[in-house]
Design a protein around this motif. Structure first.
Motif, PDB file in Angstrom:
ATOM      1  N   ASN A  31      62.641   9.170  66.249  1.00 55.37           N
ATOM      2  CA  ASN A  31      63.244   8.566  67.434  1.00 55.37           C
ATOM      3  C   ASN A  31      64.060   9.582  68.221  1.00 55.37           C
ATOM      4  OD1 ASN A  31      62.117   6.079  66.832  1.00 55.37           O
ATOM      5  ND2 ASN A  31      63.937   5.305  65.802  1.00 55.37           N
ATOM      6  N   HIS A  32      64.796  10.431  67.496  1.00 53.84           N
ATOM      7  CA  HIS A  32      65.561  11.499  68.155  1.00 53.84           C
ATOM      8  C   HIS A  32      64.615  12.471  68.873  1.00 53.84           C
ATOM      9  CE1 HIS A  32      69.680  10.663  66.987  1.00 53.84           C
ATOM     10  NE2 HIS A  32      69.349  10.577  65.708  1.00 53.84           N
ATOM     11  N   ILE A  33      63.527  12.814  68.210  1.00 50.70           N
ATOM     12  CA  ILE A  33      62.554  13.732  68.811  1.00 50.70           C
ATOM     13  C   ILE A  33      61.986  13.132  70.102  1.00 50.70           C
ATOM     14  CG2 ILE A  33      60.263  14.785  68.526  1.00 50.70           C
ATOM     15  CD1 ILE A  33      60.950  15.028  65.505  1.00 50.70           C
ATOM     16  N   ASP A  34      61.584  11.883  70.025  1.00 52.10           N
ATOM     17  CA  ASP A  34      60.999  11.214  71.198  1.00 52.10           C
ATOM     18  C   ASP A  34      61.992  11.166  72.354  1.00 52.10           C
ATOM     19  OD1 ASP A  34      58.689  10.832  69.739  1.00 52.10           O
ATOM     20  OD2 ASP A  34      59.131   8.728  69.258  1.00 52.10           O
ATOM     21  N   LEU A  55      64.262  20.145  64.805  1.00 55.57           N
ATOM     22  CA  LEU A  55      65.045  21.338  65.108  1.00 55.57           C
ATOM     23  C   LEU A  55      64.410  22.166  66.222  1.00 55.57           C
ATOM     24  CD1 LEU A  55      66.013  22.278  61.459  1.00 55.57           C
ATOM     25  CD2 LEU A  55      67.600  21.516  63.254  1.00 55.57           C
ATOM     26  N   PHE A  56      63.080  22.179  66.272  1.00 58.17           N
ATOM     27  CA  PHE A  56      62.390  22.878  67.359  1.00 58.17           C
ATOM     28  C   PHE A  56      62.698  22.214  68.700  1.00 58.17           C
ATOM     29  CE2 PHE A  56      58.689  23.262  70.185  1.00 58.17           C
ATOM     30  CZ  PHE A  56      58.676  24.634  70.370  1.00 58.17           C
ATOM     31  N   VAL A  57      62.576  20.899  68.738  1.00 58.22           N
ATOM     32  CA  VAL A  57      62.836  20.170  69.989  1.00 58.22           C
ATOM     33  C   VAL A  57      64.317  20.266  70.343  1.00 58.22           C
ATOM     34  CG1 VAL A  57      62.692  17.936  71.150  1.00 58.22           C
ATOM     35  CG2 VAL A  57      60.882  18.644  69.594  1.00 58.22           C
ATOM     36  N   LEU A  58      65.193  20.214  69.335  1.00 58.13           N
ATOM     37  CA  LEU A  58      66.626  20.367  69.588  1.00 58.13           C
ATOM     38  C   LEU A  58      66.913  21.720  70.222  1.00 58.13           C
ATOM     39  CD1 LEU A  58      69.571  19.404  69.322  1.00 58.13           C
ATOM     40  CD2 LEU A  58      69.574  20.429  67.018  1.00 58.13           C
ATOM     41  N   ALA A  59      66.266  22.772  69.742  1.00 60.02           N
ATOM     42  CA  ALA A  59      66.477  24.100  70.318  1.00 60.02           C
ATOM     43  C   ALA A  59      66.113  24.104  71.803  1.00 60.02           C
ATOM     44  CB  ALA A  59      65.647  25.137  69.564  1.00 60.02           C
ATOM     45  N   LEU A  64      61.241  16.959  55.432  1.00 63.48           N
ATOM     46  CA  LEU A  64      61.451  18.351  55.839  1.00 63.48           C
ATOM     47  C   LEU A  64      60.486  18.749  56.949  1.00 63.48           C
ATOM     48  CD1 LEU A  64      62.057  19.970  52.339  1.00 63.48           C
ATOM     49  CD2 LEU A  64      63.746  19.717  54.184  1.00 63.48           C
ATOM     50  N   ASN A  65      59.269  18.253  56.881  1.00 68.63           N
ATOM     51  CA  ASN A  65      58.295  18.537  57.933  1.00 68.63           C
ATOM     52  C   ASN A  65      58.780  17.987  59.268  1.00 68.63           C
ATOM     53  OD1 ASN A  65      55.960  19.288  59.267  1.00 68.63           O
ATOM     54  ND2 ASN A  65      54.752  17.596  58.494  1.00 68.63           N
ATOM     55  N   ARG A  66      59.260  16.754  59.253  1.00 67.87           N
ATOM     56  CA  ARG A  66      59.736  16.137  60.483  1.00 67.87           C
ATOM     57  C   ARG A  66      61.034  16.780  60.967  1.00 67.87           C
ATOM     58  NH1 ARG A  66      56.348  14.477  60.114  1.00 67.87           N
ATOM     59  NH2 ARG A  66      55.919  12.299  59.713  1.00 67.87           N
ATOM     60  N   LEU A  67      61.873  17.196  60.025  1.00 67.38           N
ATOM     61  CA  LEU A  67      63.129  17.841  60.406  1.00 67.38           C
ATOM     62  C   LEU A  67      62.878  19.165  61.120  1.00 67.38           C
ATOM     63  CD1 LEU A  67      66.190  18.016  60.449  1.00 67.38           C
ATOM     64  CD2 LEU A  67      66.111  18.906  58.096  1.00 67.38           C
ATOM     65  N   SER A  68      61.869  19.909  60.688  1.00 66.82           N
ATOM     66  CA  SER A  68      61.563  21.168  61.378  1.00 66.82           C
ATOM     67  C   SER A  68      61.114  20.897  62.808  1.00 66.82           C
ATOM     68  CB  SER A  68      60.498  21.964  60.608  1.00 66.82           C
ATOM     69  OG  SER A  68      59.276  21.284  60.569  1.00 66.82           O
ATOM     70  N   ASP A  69      60.349  19.821  63.010  1.00 67.40           N
ATOM     71  CA  ASP A  69      59.969  19.427  64.375  1.00 67.40           C
ATOM     72  C   ASP A  69      61.209  19.073  65.197  1.00 67.40           C
ATOM     73  OD1 ASP A  69      57.272  19.721  63.732  1.00 67.40           O
ATOM     74  OD2 ASP A  69      57.048  17.614  63.174  1.00 67.40           O
TER      75      ASP A  69
END
Length: 200
Positions: A113-116, A178-182, A171-176
């Motif tokens: 949800n955060h990523i979206d 962190l990429f979008v957060l960057a 962990l897979n989703r968290l790396s995604d």
């Protein structure tokens, strides 16, 4: 580091015990293993990731980012505690977890949800981008790469021992995330993505 800390909290011991001076450490519950054991490497890398996330927080004053990252840090402690516990000792006879809370599907859904939400505020990604974009964004990119390494360590452990699949997915989703957060931190700082353009 996490399992000894759990034991310290449980028994209120000194921070230095000297029990690891010969290159061994204890998993949660007392099982002794080499400090080079894949299970130690897995939760040790997760601990490194948690520290890297703290560096992101040190470089941004955005309250919503802080709140999200603190929640993730707490989840990584939970994940690390599970990795630090031998599978046969994770659950009690009544079916409850020995470590208390464990990661659940809703934790992954929250990341998605955060990523979206962040992606809805970003331009579409057309090319590979170079890590950077200001201090906070650069630390997010670094945390992403550590997260990928943590994921690889946990997958390797899963190939040898029992690990819940959900930990790998998290962990897979968290790396995604962190990429979008960057990218989001770069945008908020007014710094555009630097695209990677192959040289002719």
């Amino acid at each position: 580091m996490l399992a000894p800390l759990l034991n310290l909290i449980q028994y209120s011991m000194k921070i230095y015990t000297k029990t690891g001076d010969k290159g061994t450490t204890s998993l949660y519950g007392g099982t002794k293993v080499s400090k080079a054991d894949l299970r130690i490497e897995s939760y040790g890398t997760t601990d490194e990731l948690n520290s890297a996330i703290g560096c992101i927080m040190a470089h941004t004053q955005k309250e919503d980012v802080h709140n999200a990252l603190i929640s993730i840090q707490k989840q990584l402690f939970v994940l690390g505690a599970e990795l630090a516990t031998p599978p046969d000792k994770l659950f009690l006879a009544n079916g409850k977890s020995r470590i208390g809370k464990t990661l659940q599907e809703e934790d992954i859904t929250a990341l998605e949800n955060h990523i979206d939400q962040m992606e809805s505020e970003l331009p579409a990604l057309q090319k590979f981008i170079l890590p950077g974009g200001g201090a906070a964004a650069a630390h997010a990119h670094l945390a992403r790469t550590i997260c990928r390494r943590a994921e690889r360590r946990v997958v390797a452990l899963k190939n040898e021992d029992e690990v819940r699949k959900l930990l790998v997915i998290y962990l897979n989703r968290l790396s995604d995330y962190l990429f979008v957060l960057a990218r989001k931190l770069s945008k908020d700082a007014g710094i555009p993505d630097t695209e990677w353009l192959p040289e002719a």
